[in-house]
Design an enzyme around this catalytic site. Structure first.
Site, mmCIF file in Angstrom:
data_model
loop_
_atom_site.group_PDB
_atom_site.id
_atom_site.type_symbol
_atom_site.label_atom_id
_atom_site.label_comp_id
_atom_site.label_asym_id
_atom_site.label_seq_id
_atom_site.Cartn_x
_atom_site.Cartn_y
_atom_site.Cartn_z
ATOM 1 N N LYS A 275 0.885 -1.175 0.000
ATOM 2 C CA LYS A 275 0.000 0.000 0.000
ATOM 3 C C LYS A 275 0.913 1.212 0.000
ATOM 4 O O LYS A 275 1.378 1.654 1.049
ATOM 5 C CB LYS A 275 -0.882 -0.025 1.252
ATOM 6 C CG LYS A 275 -2.230 0.640 1.082
ATOM 7 C CD LYS A 275 -2.176 2.128 0.830
ATOM 8 C CE LYS A 275 -1.870 2.961 2.045
ATOM 9 N NZ LYS A 275 -1.606 4.365 1.695
ATOM 10 N N GLU B 180 9.704 1.548 10.875
ATOM 11 C CA GLU B 180 10.730 2.585 10.702
ATOM 12 C C GLU B 180 10.002 3.921 10.763
ATOM 13 O O GLU B 180 9.227 4.239 9.863
ATOM 14 C CB GLU B 180 11.455 2.395 9.375
ATOM 15 C CG GLU B 180 12.286 1.113 9.381
ATOM 16 C CD GLU B 180 12.923 0.786 8.044
ATOM 17 O OE1 GLU B 180 12.718 1.528 7.071
ATOM 18 O OE2 GLU B 180 13.633 -0.227 7.996
ATOM 19 N N CYS C 86 13.755 11.012 6.735
ATOM 20 C CA CYS C 86 13.650 10.624 8.153
ATOM 21 C C CYS C 86 14.982 10.780 8.865
ATOM 22 O O CYS C 86 15.031 11.072 10.052
ATOM 23 C CB CYS C 86 13.164 9.194 8.266
ATOM 24 S SG CYS C 86 14.218 8.031 7.392
ATOM 25 N N GLU D 141 9.294 16.625 15.220
ATOM 26 C CA GLU D 141 9.718 16.421 13.833
ATOM 27 C C GLU D 141 8.922 17.348 12.920
ATOM 28 O O GLU D 141 7.689 17.330 12.937
ATOM 29 C CB GLU D 141 9.480 14.964 13.409
ATOM 30 C CG GLU D 141 9.983 14.687 12.003
ATOM 31 C CD GLU D 141 9.629 13.278 11.500
ATOM 32 O OE1 GLU D 141 8.449 12.916 11.545
ATOM 33 O OE2 GLU D 141 10.552 12.570 11.062
HETATM 34 P P1 NAD Z 1 2.441 8.625 7.300
HETATM 35 O O1 NAD Z 1 2.612 7.895 8.571
HETATM 36 O O2 NAD Z 1 1.470 9.744 7.246
HETATM 37 O O3 NAD Z 1 1.990 7.634 6.138
HETATM 38 C C1 NAD Z 1 2.768 6.515 5.773
HETATM 39 C C2 NAD Z 1 1.877 5.467 5.155
HETATM 40 O O4 NAD Z 1 0.955 4.984 6.140
HETATM 41 C C3 NAD Z 1 1.026 5.966 3.991
HETATM 42 O O5 NAD Z 1 0.983 4.956 3.001
HETATM 43 C C4 NAD Z 1 -0.349 6.161 4.637
HETATM 44 O O6 NAD Z 1 -1.416 6.062 3.726
HETATM 45 C C5 NAD Z 1 -0.361 5.000 5.620
HETATM 46 N N1 NAD Z 1 -1.264 5.143 6.759
HETATM 47 C C6 NAD Z 1 -1.630 6.258 7.422
HETATM 48 N N2 NAD Z 1 -2.464 5.955 8.451
HETATM 49 C C7 NAD Z 1 -2.650 4.615 8.431
HETATM 50 C C8 NAD Z 1 -3.386 3.693 9.220
HETATM 51 N N3 NAD Z 1 -4.127 4.084 10.259
HETATM 52 N N4 NAD Z 1 -3.309 2.375 8.911
HETATM 53 C C9 NAD Z 1 -2.575 1.929 7.889
HETATM 54 N N5 NAD Z 1 -1.854 2.765 7.085
HETATM 55 C C10 NAD Z 1 -1.873 4.086 7.362
HETATM 56 O O7 NAD Z 1 3.904 9.091 6.887
HETATM 57 P P2 NAD Z 1 4.316 9.997 5.654
HETATM 58 O O8 NAD Z 1 3.850 11.392 5.923
HETATM 59 O O9 NAD Z 1 3.923 9.320 4.394
HETATM 60 O O10 NAD Z 1 5.921 9.931 5.749
HETATM 61 C C11 NAD Z 1 6.665 10.804 6.533
HETATM 62 C C12 NAD Z 1 7.032 10.176 7.856
HETATM 63 O O11 NAD Z 1 7.715 8.948 7.616
HETATM 64 C C13 NAD Z 1 7.970 10.994 8.694
HETATM 65 O O12 NAD Z 1 7.569 10.920 10.037
HETATM 66 C C14 NAD Z 1 9.318 10.299 8.516
HETATM 67 O O13 NAD Z 1 10.239 10.513 9.553
HETATM 68 C C15 NAD Z 1 8.899 8.886 8.412
HETATM 69 N N6 NAD Z 1 9.919 8.083 7.719
HETATM 70 C C16 NAD Z 1 10.690 7.212 8.454
HETATM 71 C C17 NAD Z 1 11.688 6.487 7.833
HETATM 72 C C18 NAD Z 1 12.573 5.539 8.607
HETATM 73 O O14 NAD Z 1 13.229 4.729 7.984
HETATM 74 N N7 NAD Z 1 12.607 5.603 9.929
HETATM 75 C C19 NAD Z 1 11.896 6.635 6.469
HETATM 76 C C20 NAD Z 1 11.098 7.525 5.757
HETATM 77 C C21 NAD Z 1 10.091 8.246 6.391
#
Ligand code: NAD
Length: 486
Positions: A178, A254, A288, A390
Site C-alpha cells: 500500500k 521505521e 527521516c 519532527e
Molecule cells: P504517514 O505515517 O502519514 O503515512 C505513511 C503510510 O501509512 C502511507 O501509506 C499512509 O497512507 C499509511 N497510513 C496512514 N495511516 C494509516 C493507518 N491508520 N493504517 C494503515 N496505514 C496508514 O507518513 P508519511 O507522511 O507518508 O511519511 C513521513 C514520515 O515517515 C515521517 O515521520 C518520517 O520521519 C517517516 N519516515 C521514516 C523512515 C525511517 O526509515 N525511519 C523513512 C522515511 C520516512
C-alpha cells in the site's frame, strides 16, 4: 491523464470500490493522475492472491532459482530506470539528480543485495551432548513468514517500498503493498516489470488508497496478513500497532526522527558545511534521517551559522523540469501548511530567523506548487517545539554548546532515536561521542552513507526492529529448530 489502477494477482484492474482520487503535482498544483482506491473487497482480493501464491509455483521454487529471478528483476529495473525516474519525480517533485543518483538505483539494489544475501545464507547448527553419549543435532530452519503487508511513505517512495519488498520476496514471502496516496506511480509500474521477468502472479500486489478507513487500515487489520512492515510517522505506527494486535501479527516499524548533528570546533569546516547542507536540505528536508537540530561548539558558532546561511540562500528552487534546480517543493499543500505552522511558531517564540521563514514568489507556474523557503533559526530554548518535534521540512535550529557532556545530554534529550551526525577530526572524540549517542545510525563526518548489509532502524519512538542485511531475516522469516537425536 494517467490513471493508476490496482495490481492484483499479476494483472491491472479497476478498484471494485468504484472510487478514485486525484494525485496533485507538488511542482505546479495540477492534477496529474487519477488513482483507484482499494476498499474492503479489493483488499480482500489482493490478500487472497498473495496467500494463494504462497502455495503456487513461488512457494515451491528452490531458493537459488527465486534469488536468480530477483537478480533479473533488479536488472530489469535498471533497464527501465528512465521510466521509474519520470514516474517518481512527477509524483514527488524531487530533483532529477536525487531520483537518478539515489532513489531509483537503490530500488534495484534493494532486490540485488537481498537476493545475493539469501542465496548465501544458512542457518545455525549446534551439536549437543546427551547422557547416552550419542548426542543430538540442532538445526535452525528458516521459512517464509507468509503474506507481508507493506505500508510505505511518500518521501522516497520507490527506495523505501523496495527496501521492504526486496527482503520479503528474497525470503520467499508474498506481498501486498500500500504505497502512500501521495506517490502511487512507481509501485504500480513495478507490477509491469514483475510480469516482464516472470515473477509468478500473486507474489507482488499493489493496492492504492489512504490510511484510516481506507486501504491502509483495511490491509493492516486483515486476519490473513502474517506480518506488517511500515515506514512513516510515529503516530501512524501507534495506530497500526493497534490494528495489528488482532491475531498478534508481527510488526517492523521505521518511524520518525528529530536527528541531531554535533559540530565540534576541531572539525573540518568545509566538510561540516557540506554534510549539514545535505542532511538539512536534501529532498527538501523530507528525509527521516535528516538533521533538524544542530549543536555547534561556541568558538566556531558564528562562522558555521554564516556559512550555512550562505549555502541555504544559494539553493535554487524548482521542480524536476526546472533547469538547475537543487531543491524541490514539499509533497503537498497539507504538508506545507504543517511546516509553515512551525515557521510561524518559531517567530512567535522569538527565534532569530537567520534565513527564510516563508513562501517564495516566482512569478511562474511554481507559484501554484508547494515550495517553501529553506530556513535556519537560532536562539530558541531546548524545550521549544521547534527543537523537540519532527517538522519534516527544509529547516533546522542551531544551538551553541561549551562541553562534550553538555552536548551529549542535549542531543539525547528527545523521544526519538533514529540518527545522529558528529563532525570532528579527533578520532578519540568520534568514538567517545559516537558511542554515547542514543540512535540507531551514527555518522562521523558523513551522512546517509551505509553498507546495505548493516542494520537499519531506530530506537525509542523511531522504530521497532532492525532491517538490512541478515537483520531482515529476523522479520521476514519464521525460524524453527529441528532437533535430531543421533
Ligand atoms: P504517514 O505515517 O502519514 O503515512 C505513511 C503510510 O501509512 C502511507 O501509506 C499512509 O497512507 C499509511 N497510513 C496512514 N495511516 C494509516 C493507518 N491508520 N493504517 C494503515 N496505514 C496508514 O507518513 P508519511 O507522511 O507518508 O511519511 C513521513 C514520515 O515517515 C515521517 O515521520 C518520517 O520521519 C517517516 N519516515 C521514516 C523512515 C525511517 O526509515 N525511519 C523513512 C522515511 C520516512
Amino acid at each position: 491523464m494517467i490513471t493508476h489502477r490496482l495490481f492484483i494477482d499479476g494483472a491491472y484492474r479497476d478498484a471494485k470500490s468504484g472510487q478514485l482520487f486525484d494525485k496533485i503535482s507538488p511542482s505546479n498544483g495540477q492534477v496529474i493522475a487519477r488513482v483507484h482506491e482499494a476498499l474492503a473487497e479489493d483488499v480482500a482480493d489482493a490478500v487472497a492472491a498473495a496467500a494463494a501464491a504462497l502455495k503456487g509455483p513461488w512457494g515451491k521454487m528452490p531458493k537459488a532459482e527465486r534469488c536468480d529471478l530477483l537478480m533479473r528483476l533488479a536488472d530489469a529495473i535498471d533497464a527501465r530506470r528512465a521510466d521509474f525516474m519520470e514516474a517518481e519525480v512527477q509524483d514527488t517533485g524531487h530533483t532529477r539528480h536525487f531520483a537518478e543518483k539515489v532513489e531509483i538505483p537503490r530500488g534495484a539494489a534493494n532486490f540485488r543485495i537481498f537476493a545475493e544475501m539469501m542465496k548465501n545464507t544458512g542457518g545455525e547448527y549446534f551439536h549437543m551432548d546427551t547422557p547416552d553419549g550419542r548426542g543430538a543435532a540442532n538445526l535452525e530452519l528458516h521459512r517464509p513468514k507468509g503474506v507481508i503487508g507493506v505500508i510505505s511513505p511518500w518521501n522516497a517512495p520507490f527506495l523505501l517500498m523496495t527496501w521492504k519488498v526486496g527482503p520479503a520476496l528474497a525470503c520467499g514471502n508474498t506481498v501486498v503493498v500500500k504505497p502512500s496516496e501521495e506517490s502511487p506511480a512507481t509501485a504500480t509500474l513495478l507490477g509491469e516489470v514483475m510480469n516482464e521477468v516472470g515473477i509468478p502472479k500473486g507474489v507482488y500486489n499493489v493496492i492504492q488508497g489512504f490510511g484510516p478507513g481506507s486501504a491502509g487500515e483495511l490491509l493492516t487489520q486483515h486476519p490473513r496478513v502474517d506480518g506488517i512492515t511500515f515506514t512513516g510517522e510515529t503516530r501512524t505506527g501507534e495506530a497500526i500497532m493497534k490494528q495489528a494486535a488482532r491475531g498478534l501479527r508481527d510488526v517492523s516499524f521505521e518511524l520518525g526522527g528529530k536527528n541531531p548533528a554535533i559540530v565540534f570546533a576541531d572539525c573540518d569546516m568545509d566538510k561540516a558545511i557540506e554534510v549539514a547542507m545535505r542532511s538539512v536540505f536534501a529532498n527538501t528536508g523530507q528525509v527521516c534521517l535528516g538533521t533538524e537540530r544542530i549543536y555547534v561548539e561556541r568558538p566556531v558558532f558564528d562562522t558555521f551559522v554564516a556559512r550555512l546561511k550562505a549555502g541555504a540562500e544559494a539553493l535554487v528552487q524548482g521542480g524536476p523540469d526546472t533547469p538547475g534546480a537543487t531543491i524541490g517543493p514539499l509533497i503537498s499543500d497539507e504538508h506545507r501548511r504543517k511546516v509553515l505552522s512551525y515557521y510561524a511558531k518559531a517567530r512567535e517564540l522569538g527565534a532569530t530567523v537567520v534565513t527564510g521563514g516563508g513562501v517564495p514568489q516566482f512569478g511562474d507556474a511554481r507559484d501554484q506548487g508547494f515550495f517553501i523557503e529553506p530556513t535556519i533559526w537560532t536562539g530558541l530554548p531546548e524545550d521549544s517545539p521547534i527543537v523537540r518535534e519532527e517538522i519534516f521540512g527544509p529547516c533546522c535550529h542551531i544551538q551553541p554548546f561549551d562541553t562534550e557532556d553538555e552536548v551529549i545530554a542535549m542531543a539525547n534529550d528527545t523521544q526519538y532515536g533514529l540518527s545522529a551526525t558528529i563532525l570532528t577530526e579527533n578520532l578519540s572524540r568520534a568514538h567517545r561521542v559516537g558511542a554515547a549517542m542514543e540512535a540507531g545510525l551514527i555518522w562521523v563526518n558523513s551522512w546517509f552513507l551505509r553498507d546495505l548489509r548493516t542494520s537499519f532502524g531506530g530506537s525509542k519512538s523511531s522504530g521497532i526492529g532492525r532491517e538490512g542485511g541478515v537483520h531482515s531475516l529476523e522479520f521476514y522469516t519464521e525460524r524453527s529448530n529441528l532437533c535430531i537425536k543421533l
